[in-house]
Design a protein around this motif. Structure first.
Motif, PDB file in Angstrom:
ATOM      1  N   UNK A 104       0.824  -1.205   0.000  1.00 25.17           N
ATOM      2  CA  UNK A 104       0.000   0.000   0.000  1.00 25.17           C
ATOM      3  C   UNK A 104       0.862   1.260   0.000  1.00 25.17           C
ATOM      4  N   UNK A 105       1.946   1.235   0.778  1.00 23.48           N
ATOM      5  CA  UNK A 105       2.847   2.392   0.826  1.00 23.48           C
ATOM      6  C   UNK A 105       3.521   2.588  -0.531  1.00 23.48           C
ATOM      7  N   UNK A 106       3.955   1.498  -1.142  1.00 26.82           N
ATOM      8  CA  UNK A 106       4.608   1.582  -2.455  1.00 26.82           C
ATOM      9  C   UNK A 106       3.647   2.128  -3.502  1.00 26.82           C
ATOM     10  N   UNK A 107       2.396   1.686  -3.435  1.00 26.56           N
ATOM     11  CA  UNK A 107       1.401   2.161  -4.395  1.00 26.56           C
ATOM     12  C   UNK A 107       1.125   3.652  -4.205  1.00 26.56           C
ATOM     13  N   UNK A 108       1.062   4.104  -2.953  1.00 28.10           N
ATOM     14  CA  UNK A 108       0.745   5.503  -2.664  1.00 28.10           C
ATOM     15  C   UNK A 108       1.900   6.440  -2.993  1.00 28.10           C
ATOM     16  N   UNK A 109       3.133   6.004  -2.735  1.00 31.11           N
ATOM     17  CA  UNK A 109       4.300   6.879  -2.930  1.00 31.11           C
ATOM     18  C   UNK A 109       4.939   6.706  -4.296  1.00 31.11           C
ATOM     19  N   UNK A 110       4.764   5.521  -4.891  1.00 34.96           N
ATOM     20  CA  UNK A 110       5.430   5.213  -6.151  1.00 34.96           C
ATOM     21  C   UNK A 110       6.856   4.758  -5.968  1.00 34.96           C
ATOM     22  N   UNK A 111       7.320   4.691  -4.725  1.00 34.67           N
ATOM     23  CA  UNK A 111       8.728   4.387  -4.456  1.00 34.67           C
ATOM     24  C   UNK A 111       8.916   2.980  -3.889  1.00 34.67           C
ATOM     25  N   UNK A 112      10.161   2.633  -3.585  1.00 32.39           N
ATOM     26  CA  UNK A 112      10.481   1.310  -3.080  1.00 32.39           C
ATOM     27  C   UNK A 112      10.405   1.313  -1.555  1.00 32.39           C
ATOM     28  N   UNK A 113       9.768   0.283  -1.013  1.00 34.51           N
ATOM     29  CA  UNK A 113       9.536   0.193   0.427  1.00 34.51           C
ATOM     30  C   UNK A 113      10.203  -1.085   0.949  1.00 34.51           C
ATOM     31  N   UNK A 114      10.846  -0.977   2.113  1.00 37.25           N
ATOM     32  CA  UNK A 114      11.587  -2.097   2.683  1.00 37.25           C
ATOM     33  C   UNK A 114      11.121  -2.389   4.105  1.00 37.25           C
ATOM     34  N   UNK A 115      11.184  -3.669   4.464  1.00 39.01           N
ATOM     35  CA  UNK A 115      10.948  -4.098   5.840  1.00 39.01           C
ATOM     36  C   UNK A 115      12.244  -4.700   6.362  1.00 39.01           C
ATOM     37  N   UNK A 116      12.757  -4.133   7.442  1.00 38.28           N
ATOM     38  CA  UNK A 116      14.027  -4.574   8.029  1.00 38.28           C
ATOM     39  C   UNK A 116      13.790  -5.054   9.448  1.00 38.28           C
ATOM     40  N   UNK A 117      14.435  -6.158   9.824  1.00 33.13           N
ATOM     41  CA  UNK A 117      14.369  -6.636  11.203  1.00 33.13           C
ATOM     42  C   UNK A 117      15.785  -6.736  11.772  1.00 33.13           C
ATOM     43  N   UNK A 118      15.850  -6.809  13.079  1.00 30.68           N
ATOM     44  CA  UNK A 118      17.153  -6.918  13.732  1.00 30.68           C
ATOM     45  C   UNK A 118      17.572  -8.376  13.849  1.00 30.68           C
ATOM     46  N   UNK A 119      18.856  -8.641  13.585  1.00 40.67           N
ATOM     47  CA  UNK A 119      19.450  -9.955  13.788  1.00 40.67           C
ATOM     48  C   UNK A 119      20.812  -9.731  14.444  1.00 40.67           C
ATOM     49  N   UNK A 120      20.840  -9.724  15.757  1.00 43.75           N
ATOM     50  CA  UNK A 120      22.086  -9.468  16.466  1.00 43.75           C
ATOM     51  C   UNK A 120      22.557  -8.039  16.270  1.00 43.75           C
ATOM     52  N   UNK A 127      11.655  -8.094   3.446  1.00 47.14           N
ATOM     53  CA  UNK A 127      10.599  -7.922   2.450  1.00 47.14           C
ATOM     54  C   UNK A 127      10.800  -6.588   1.739  1.00 47.14           C
ATOM     55  N   UNK A 128      10.216  -6.486   0.536  1.00 44.37           N
ATOM     56  CA  UNK A 128      10.347  -5.270  -0.264  1.00 44.37           C
ATOM     57  C   UNK A 128       9.147  -5.153  -1.181  1.00 44.37           C
ATOM     58  N   UNK A 129       8.691  -3.924  -1.400  1.00 42.02           N
ATOM     59  CA  UNK A 129       7.600  -3.674  -2.351  1.00 42.02           C
ATOM     60  C   UNK A 129       8.025  -2.529  -3.260  1.00 42.02           C
ATOM     61  N   UNK A 130       7.684  -2.635  -4.547  1.00 44.07           N
ATOM     62  CA  UNK A 130       8.130  -1.656  -5.536  1.00 44.07           C
ATOM     63  C   UNK A 130       6.967  -0.806  -6.028  1.00 44.07           C
ATOM     64  N   UNK A 131       7.172   0.521  -6.026  1.00 42.07           N
ATOM     65  CA  UNK A 131       6.171   1.437  -6.540  1.00 42.07           C
ATOM     66  C   UNK A 131       6.276   1.599  -8.038  1.00 42.07           C
ATOM     67  N   UNK A 239      12.828  13.408  -3.196  1.00 42.74           N
ATOM     68  CA  UNK A 239      12.324  13.448  -1.827  1.00 42.74           C
ATOM     69  C   UNK A 239      12.238  14.888  -1.320  1.00 42.74           C
ATOM     70  N   UNK A 240      11.359  15.691  -1.943  1.00 44.54           N
ATOM     71  CA  UNK A 240      11.140  17.050  -1.466  1.00 44.54           C
ATOM     72  C   UNK A 240      10.187  17.003  -0.266  1.00 44.54           C
ATOM     73  N   UNK A 241       9.799  18.177   0.253  1.00 43.66           N
ATOM     74  CA  UNK A 241       8.970  18.200   1.462  1.00 43.66           C
ATOM     75  C   UNK A 241       7.623  17.508   1.246  1.00 43.66           C
ATOM     76  N   UNK A 242       7.014  17.748   0.086  1.00 36.99           N
ATOM     77  CA  UNK A 242       5.724  17.129  -0.184  1.00 36.99           C
ATOM     78  C   UNK A 242       5.812  15.615  -0.191  1.00 36.99           C
ATOM     79  N   UNK A 243       6.848  15.107  -0.843  1.00 36.85           N
ATOM     80  CA  UNK A 243       6.997  13.646  -0.903  1.00 36.85           C
ATOM     81  C   UNK A 243       7.417  13.085   0.446  1.00 36.85           C
ATOM     82  N   UNK A 244       8.251  13.815   1.170  1.00 38.09           N
ATOM     83  CA  UNK A 244       8.622  13.389   2.516  1.00 38.09           C
ATOM     84  C   UNK A 244       7.391  13.282   3.405  1.00 38.09           C
ATOM     85  N   UNK A 245       6.546  14.297   3.345  1.00 38.94           N
ATOM     86  CA  UNK A 245       5.326  14.295   4.158  1.00 38.94           C
ATOM     87  C   UNK A 245       4.415  13.129   3.776  1.00 38.94           C
TER      88      UNK A 245
END
Length: 269
Positions: A104-120, A127-131, A239-245
């Motif tokens: 959903x985030x990738x669709x709304x922003x058009x950009x690439x979205x990542x899920x990162x977890x901690x391992x030590x 995971x990753x989704x592409x806009x 990544x201007x202010x509008x896109x950041x917001x």
């Protein structure tokens, strides 16, 4: 060999070295799994001589842990890795919980979205989704590990750990960050952490890909420990202010929906 070293001790040392090499090769193949890994690149990264690396890889191929494309000769993770991964999956599956939100985030922003977890002491992209934006920013491949002080998602996790843990991670990761990431600056990381604590999220420029900017938010467990992060990465000039917001709004909304479900799942365990 040291004359004082007994045969069993030498055997243990040799066996440990083999295990370390196998693990290093598997991690390196995992980091390149989308396009496949060339033997020469694996040898360089893991610092293993070509005949030794080839012998280990062929052994892994025979066990189904690695597969080799017949045409390109590149190496990919094998089906056995997937089967073992299913068995080893945590009871709270962060990827399943977050995947639809990433899309959903990738669709709304058009950009690439990542899920990162901690391992030590590392952050792992799970995971990753592409806009739809035509210029894709592939800062991370799924399965790639990096030190927790490298990358927006990892930094979002690091920033909200307690001070002693942050100092321990920075100290342990210092040498390999300096070796593998020439543009790495601990002073800059400390500034990012301070700003993240004030804002509640991370904004950082990629140390590996100049001209790429990331916005990342942590996800907390029931003990208020950061266990994962969602990040959006795109070209710095985009990544201007509008896109950041927009990115901030989308990620915030997603985590507001993820967090209660995560806490409920943890309580159920």
């Amino acid at each position: 060999m040291n004359p004082s070293m007994t045969a069993p001790t030498a055997a243990i040392k040799s066996g440990t070295q083999v295990v370390q090499r196998v693990a290093a090769l598997l991690r390196s193949v995992s980091a390149r799994n989308r396009l496949g890994a060339r033997l020469i690149d694996l040898c360089t990264e893991v610092n293993i001589e070509r005949p030794t690396a080839h012998r280990i890889l062929q052994g892994l191929v025979s066990e189904g842990l690695i597969r080799q494309d017949e045409t390109s000769k590149r190496y990919f993770l094998g089906s056995m890795i997937y089967e073992m991964g299913l068995a080893a999956s945590p009871r709270t599956n962060m990827r399943d919980l977050c995947h639809a939100h990433l899309q959903q985030i990738a669709q709304a922003t058009g950009d690439t979205v990542f899920l990162t977890t901690r391992a030590g002491f590392d952050g792992v992209c799970i995971d990753r989704a592409e806009g739809a934006f035509p210029i894709k920013v592939f800062v991370l491949e799924v399965g790639r590990r990096r030190p927790l002080n490298i990358g927006g998602g990892a930094l979002a996790i690091l920033s909200f750990l307690d001070d002693n843990e942050i100092e321990r991670i920075l100290s342990i990761n210092k040498e390999r960050c300096a070796e593998k990431f020439p543009n790495y600056s601990e002073a800059e990381v400390r500034k990012i952490i301070a700003r993240a604590r004030a804002r509640g999220f991370v904004i950082s420029d990629a140390v590996e890909l100049p001209g790429v900017r990331t916005i990342a938010f942590p996800i907390f467990d029931k003990n208020n420990h950061p266990v994962a992060a969602i990040s959006v990465a795109t070209l710095s000039q985009r990544m201007d202010k509008g896109r950041s917001d927009l990115a901030i709004s989308c990620i915030t909304k997603a985590i507001e929906q993820i967090q209660p479900t995560l806490l409920t799942m943890e309580d159920g365990n």
